[in-house]
Design an enzyme around this catalytic site. Structure first.
Site, PDB file in Angstrom:
ATOM      1  CB  CYS A 122      -0.988  -0.003   1.166  1.00 51.23           C
ATOM      2  SG  CYS A 122      -0.235  -0.089   2.797  1.00 51.23           S
ATOM      3  CB  CYS A 130      -2.669  -4.325   0.222  1.00 48.91           C
ATOM      4  SG  CYS A 130      -3.013  -3.186   1.584  1.00 48.91           S
ATOM      5  CE  LYS A 195      -3.650  -4.197   7.921  1.00 50.82           C
ATOM      6  NZ  LYS A 195      -2.557  -3.935   6.961  1.00 50.82           N
ATOM      7  CE  LYS A 248      -2.390  -2.380  11.608  1.00 51.88           C
ATOM      8  NZ  LYS A 248      -1.507  -2.163  10.445  1.00 51.88           N
TER       9      LYS A 248
END
Length: 327
Positions: A122, A130, A195, A248
């Protein structure tokens, strides 16, 4: 027995005893400091939404790493902002890519500092997604080849660990294969396994100059409403060869950290992300909270949930508190 025979406050009256019976103890060894390196010389650009954080040119990054190490933090996570971007992120695979330059420079001055290299596209693509765009979306399998090449290049530069954050299916296995084929079988992989497509990443996108130019990342990052899906993602990454798995963001997903650690008993990392950091700093600046106290409470909660490794922009500040360093 019940009250009055049982009085739990007996364990709290004396500070020595409180320390003895503390169940969760945060350590400097748990902490990783994320840092941003950019092209140019003598660059130290403040990141407006992340007070105290900067984009550093390579020579200034090395000096910052010395400050990180002096505080007692033993590991950093590197993100790069290149001078030029391209459509598929191959600039991240170059021998003299910005992070590759940074790794070599750091290792020449601080050979013992542990360097984790984030692997994603990214920051390196013109569109901010990404991976490679085909038919308006990130093409999974084409992107795997870029990620594998980037990982090998970073390992060649001296990275101690590879940390793929892209959320492409199969990327851990492809990166493991590429590393092993190039005789980097000793390099561990810390996978961003769970994530989430989170609103807490806003300040990071300013820092890394990585905001997508169109759409969003919901086709590859996870739905914040899902927890069973996170277990499937983690399980697949472990099967593909991940040595460490990550959740995350951290603070809004403490339940996921707990489930991952409990169900898989794997080394587990958590990323205390930019938005979590910036909210804390904003409230501290307005004197609404005791910033250092709340910072340590947040980090302890992440540790208590089950994280072995905590990636946080508060790493240096927390390390100074833990080590009794003033200023």
């Amino acid at each position: 027995m019940m009250f009055p025979e049982t009085r739990l406050r007996r364990l709290r009256y004396n500070s020595v005893l409180r320390d003895m019976v503390t169940e969760t103890k945060l350590s400097v060894d748990d902490l990783v400091m994320p840092l941003f390196v950019c092209a140019g010389t003598n660059v130290r650009n403040p990141i407006s939404s992340m007070p105290g954080n900067f984009q550093f040119s390579v020579e200034n990054l090395v000096e910052e790493c010395k400050n990180v190490a002096a505080a007692g933090v033993k590991a950093v996570l590197l993100f790069g902002i290149p001078a030029e971007k391209d459509e598929d992120g191959t600039v991240a695979c170059q021998h003299n890519g910005i992070v590759q330059q940074a790794i070599r420079a750091i290792k020449s001055e601080l050979p013992e500092l542990y360097i984790i290299a984030d692997v994603c596209n990214c920051e390196y693509t013109t569109h901010g997604h990404c991976g490679t765009i085909i038919d308006g979306d990130v093409d999974n399998d084409t992107t795997l080849e870029t990620l594998a090449a980037q990982s090998v290049s970073l390992a060649e530069a001296g990275a101690d660990m590879i940390a793929p954050s892209d959320m492409m299916d199969g990327r851990v296995g492809r990166i493991r294969e590429a590393l092993d084929d190039n005789k980097f079988e000793k390099i561990p992989i810390m996978a961003y396994s769970a994530k989430y497509a989170s609103g807490f990443y806003g300040p990071f996108r300013e820092a890394a100059e990585s905001a997508p130019k169109f759409g969003n990342r919901a086709t590859y990052q996870m739905n914040p409403a899902n927890s069973d899906e996170a277990m499937r993602e983690v399980e697949l990454d472990i099967a593909e060869g991940a040595d460490i798995v990550m959740v995350k963001p951290a603070l809004s997903f403490l339940d996921i950290i707990y489930r991952v650690k409990t169900e898989f008993k794997m080394p587990t990392a958590a990323y205390n992300v930019s938005g979590e950091f910036s909210m804390l700093k904003a409230a501290e600046e307005k004197d609404w909270i005791d910033g250092p106290r709340v910072m340590m409470e947040i980090l302890t909660s992440i540790k208590r949930a089950g994280a072995d490794i905590i990636i946080t922009y508060s790493a240096v500040d927390a390390a100074k508190i833990l080590n009794g360093i003033k200023g």
